[in-house]
Design a protein around this motif. Sequence first.
Motif, mmCIF file in Angstrom:
data_model
loop_
_atom_site.group_PDB
_atom_site.id
_atom_site.type_symbol
_atom_site.label_atom_id
_atom_site.label_comp_id
_atom_site.label_asym_id
_atom_site.label_seq_id
_atom_site.Cartn_x
_atom_site.Cartn_y
_atom_site.Cartn_z
ATOM 1 N N GLY A 1 -75.760 11.420 64.578
ATOM 2 C CA GLY A 1 -77.205 11.266 64.461
ATOM 3 C C GLY A 1 -77.920 12.443 63.841
ATOM 4 O O GLY A 1 -79.061 12.304 63.359
ATOM 5 N N ASP A 2 -77.285 13.609 63.805
ATOM 6 C CA ASP A 2 -77.937 14.779 63.207
ATOM 7 C C ASP A 2 -77.707 14.883 61.703
ATOM 8 O O ASP A 2 -78.211 15.800 61.057
ATOM 9 C CB ASP A 2 -77.446 16.063 63.886
ATOM 10 N N ARG A 3 -76.980 13.935 61.149
ATOM 11 C CA ARG A 3 -76.722 13.957 59.704
ATOM 12 C C ARG A 3 -77.894 13.310 58.968
ATOM 13 O O ARG A 3 -78.239 12.147 59.205
ATOM 14 C CB ARG A 3 -75.424 13.202 59.379
ATOM 15 N N ASP A 4 -78.501 14.051 58.062
ATOM 16 C CA ASP A 4 -79.683 13.547 57.353
ATOM 17 C C ASP A 4 -79.380 12.352 56.456
ATOM 18 O O ASP A 4 -80.275 11.572 56.142
ATOM 19 C CB ASP A 4 -80.303 14.663 56.500
ATOM 20 N N ASN A 5 -78.126 12.225 56.028
ATOM 21 C CA ASN A 5 -77.773 11.144 55.104
ATOM 22 C C ASN A 5 -77.123 9.960 55.815
ATOM 23 O O ASN A 5 -76.438 9.145 55.194
ATOM 24 C CB ASN A 5 -76.861 11.657 53.994
ATOM 25 N N PHE A 6 -77.348 9.853 57.122
ATOM 26 C CA PHE A 6 -76.761 8.766 57.924
ATOM 27 C C PHE A 6 -77.857 7.887 58.500
ATOM 28 O O PHE A 6 -78.800 8.361 59.125
ATOM 29 C CB PHE A 6 -75.921 9.355 59.053
ATOM 30 N N LEU A 7 -77.730 6.574 58.261
ATOM 31 C CA LEU A 7 -78.649 5.596 58.828
ATOM 32 C C LEU A 7 -77.834 4.565 59.593
ATOM 33 O O LEU A 7 -76.931 3.934 59.028
ATOM 34 C CB LEU A 7 -79.456 4.902 57.731
ATOM 35 N N LEU A 8 -78.135 4.396 60.869
ATOM 36 C CA LEU A 8 -77.423 3.439 61.712
ATOM 37 C C LEU A 8 -78.352 2.284 62.069
ATOM 38 O O LEU A 8 -79.458 2.485 62.562
ATOM 39 C CB LEU A 8 -76.932 4.126 62.989
ATOM 40 N N LEU A 9 -77.898 1.061 61.788
ATOM 41 C CA LEU A 9 -78.652 -0.140 62.123
ATOM 42 C C LEU A 9 -77.865 -0.933 63.153
ATOM 43 O O LEU A 9 -76.696 -1.261 62.926
ATOM 44 C CB LEU A 9 -78.892 -0.997 60.881
ATOM 45 N N ARG B 1 -67.476 9.294 58.839
ATOM 46 C CA ARG B 1 -67.517 10.739 58.570
ATOM 47 C C ARG B 1 -67.103 11.045 57.135
ATOM 48 O O ARG B 1 -67.717 11.879 56.453
ATOM 49 C CB ARG B 1 -66.597 11.483 59.538
ATOM 50 N N GLN B 2 -66.069 10.363 56.668
ATOM 51 C CA GLN B 2 -65.575 10.620 55.315
ATOM 52 C C GLN B 2 -66.553 10.099 54.270
ATOM 53 O O GLN B 2 -66.748 10.718 53.220
ATOM 54 C CB GLN B 2 -64.196 9.988 55.140
ATOM 55 N N LEU B 3 -67.192 8.980 54.570
ATOM 56 C CA LEU B 3 -68.178 8.436 53.639
ATOM 57 C C LEU B 3 -69.368 9.379 53.517
ATOM 58 O O LEU B 3 -69.889 9.608 52.418
ATOM 59 C CB LEU B 3 -68.651 7.058 54.125
ATOM 60 N N LEU B 4 -69.804 9.926 54.638
ATOM 61 C CA LEU B 4 -70.944 10.839 54.633
ATOM 62 C C LEU B 4 -70.656 12.106 53.845
ATOM 63 O O LEU B 4 -71.550 12.689 53.226
ATOM 64 C CB LEU B 4 -71.331 11.198 56.074
ATOM 65 N N SER B 5 -69.401 12.527 53.852
ATOM 66 C CA SER B 5 -69.025 13.745 53.131
ATOM 67 C C SER B 5 -68.912 13.520 51.632
ATOM 68 O O SER B 5 -69.127 14.447 50.844
ATOM 69 C CB SER B 5 -67.692 14.280 53.669
ATOM 70 N N ALA B 6 -68.580 12.285 51.231
ATOM 71 C CA ALA B 6 -68.314 12.019 49.814
ATOM 72 C C ALA B 6 -69.485 11.386 49.070
ATOM 73 O O ALA B 6 -69.573 11.494 47.849
ATOM 74 C CB ALA B 6 -67.087 11.112 49.688
ATOM 75 N N ALA B 7 -70.376 10.714 49.784
ATOM 76 C CA ALA B 7 -71.458 9.967 49.135
ATOM 77 C C ALA B 7 -72.813 10.602 49.434
ATOM 78 O O ALA B 7 -72.946 11.484 50.285
ATOM 79 C CB ALA B 7 -71.446 8.518 49.605
ATOM 80 N N ARG B 8 -73.823 10.130 48.723
ATOM 81 C CA ARG B 8 -75.176 10.621 48.974
ATOM 82 C C ARG B 8 -75.661 10.207 50.354
ATOM 83 O O ARG B 8 -76.302 10.978 51.073
ATOM 84 C CB ARG B 8 -76.141 10.094 47.908
ATOM 85 N N SER B 9 -75.365 8.957 50.719
ATOM 86 C CA SER B 9 -75.791 8.467 52.019
ATOM 87 C C SER B 9 -74.891 7.333 52.478
ATOM 88 O O SER B 9 -74.176 6.727 51.669
ATOM 89 C CB SER B 9 -77.248 7.988 51.974
ATOM 90 N N ALA B 10 -74.934 7.049 53.768
ATOM 91 C CA ALA B 10 -74.177 5.937 54.341
ATOM 92 C C ALA B 10 -75.074 5.174 55.301
ATOM 93 O O ALA B 10 -75.710 5.771 56.175
ATOM 94 C CB ALA B 10 -72.938 6.437 55.066
ATOM 95 N N ILE B 11 -75.131 3.863 55.108
ATOM 96 C CA ILE B 11 -75.866 2.974 55.996
ATOM 97 C C ILE B 11 -74.824 2.192 56.787
ATOM 98 O O ILE B 11 -74.032 1.443 56.205
ATOM 99 C CB ILE B 11 -76.758 1.992 55.219
#
Length: 280
Positions: A75-83, A48-58
Motif C-alpha cells: 500500500g505504500d507504493r505510489d504506483n500501486f492501485l488495488l481494486l 512486486r515484480q510488475l511494480l518494479s518493471a512497469a510504470r504502474s500496476a492495477i
Amino acid sequence: MPSSRPRKRFAQHWLRSDRALASIVKAADLSPDDRVLEIGPGTGILTRQLLSAARSAIAVEIDRDLCAKLTKKLGDRDNFLLLQGDILELDLEKILPTTPELFHNPNKVVANIPYNITGPILEKLLGTIAAPHSHPYKAIVLLVQKEVALRLRANPGSKHFGALSVRVQYLADCEFVCDVRAKAFYPPPKVDSAVVRLLPREIVTPADNPKQLETLVKVGFSSKRKMLRNNLKALVDRDRLTQLLERLEINPQSRAEDLGVAEWVALSNSLQLAPVNLQS
C-alpha cells in the motif's frame, strides 16, 4: 509456503515457482512506460515484480482478506492501485479515469487467472467477434490451464481446435510461452498449466457481418462429431450450404474444426447472399 491459505471457492492456487514467475515477467516485456492490469494478485508475489518493471500496476482482487494483506504489503507504493471486486463485474473504463493519471489506460495485462472463469475473462479482455474491445491491450500474458493454452493456439484440423480457437484467433495472435507443472502451485491443481501471450491486432480478414460469424461459429461447433452441414442445417439449407462449401473449395464433409478463421469468415460472407435465420 505462502502464509495466506488459498480458498477453494475462489479457485486460488499460489504460484511458487521462481522460474515460472520469471517467464511470465519476461513474456510481458515490460518497460517503465507500461501500465499493467493484474487479475487476481493473490499474495502479491507477481505484483512486486510488475511494480518494479512497469510504470504502474492495477490489481483486481475479489478476496477481501487478501486485499487487506496486499494493502499492508504494498500500500505504500505510489504506483500501486488495488481494486477489490470481481473483474467480470468491474467497469474499469469508468473507474480508472477517477484515479491518478498513471493508472489510466493500462496497456498490458499480466495475470494468473482463475481457471473456472477463463472464457469470460478472455472475453472481457479481448471482446467478442461482434464487439471487439474498444481499446485493445498491447499484450496479454496469462497463466492458464494447459488444455486452454492448446486450444488458443491450435491449428485447424487439430483435436484442440474449437470455437474458442476461432473467436480468439479472429482478434489476436497467440504465442505459447512455457509449460507450468501442477507442482509449481500451492496447493497443486489437478491439471498442468501453461503461460500464453495474446497480442491483439487489427482483424486480418474482417467479416461483413461479425454477429452472423459469431453465431455460425457457435452453432457450427455445437456438436464436434457431426459434419458442419448437419450442425448448420437449422441456419441454412443443407443443399445450399454444400454448394457454398464447394464454391469456397471446402470439403462438404468437413467438420467445424477443419475450417480456419479465414474460411469461417469466407463462409459467413457468402451467406450474405441469402436470408439466414440466425438466433443469438
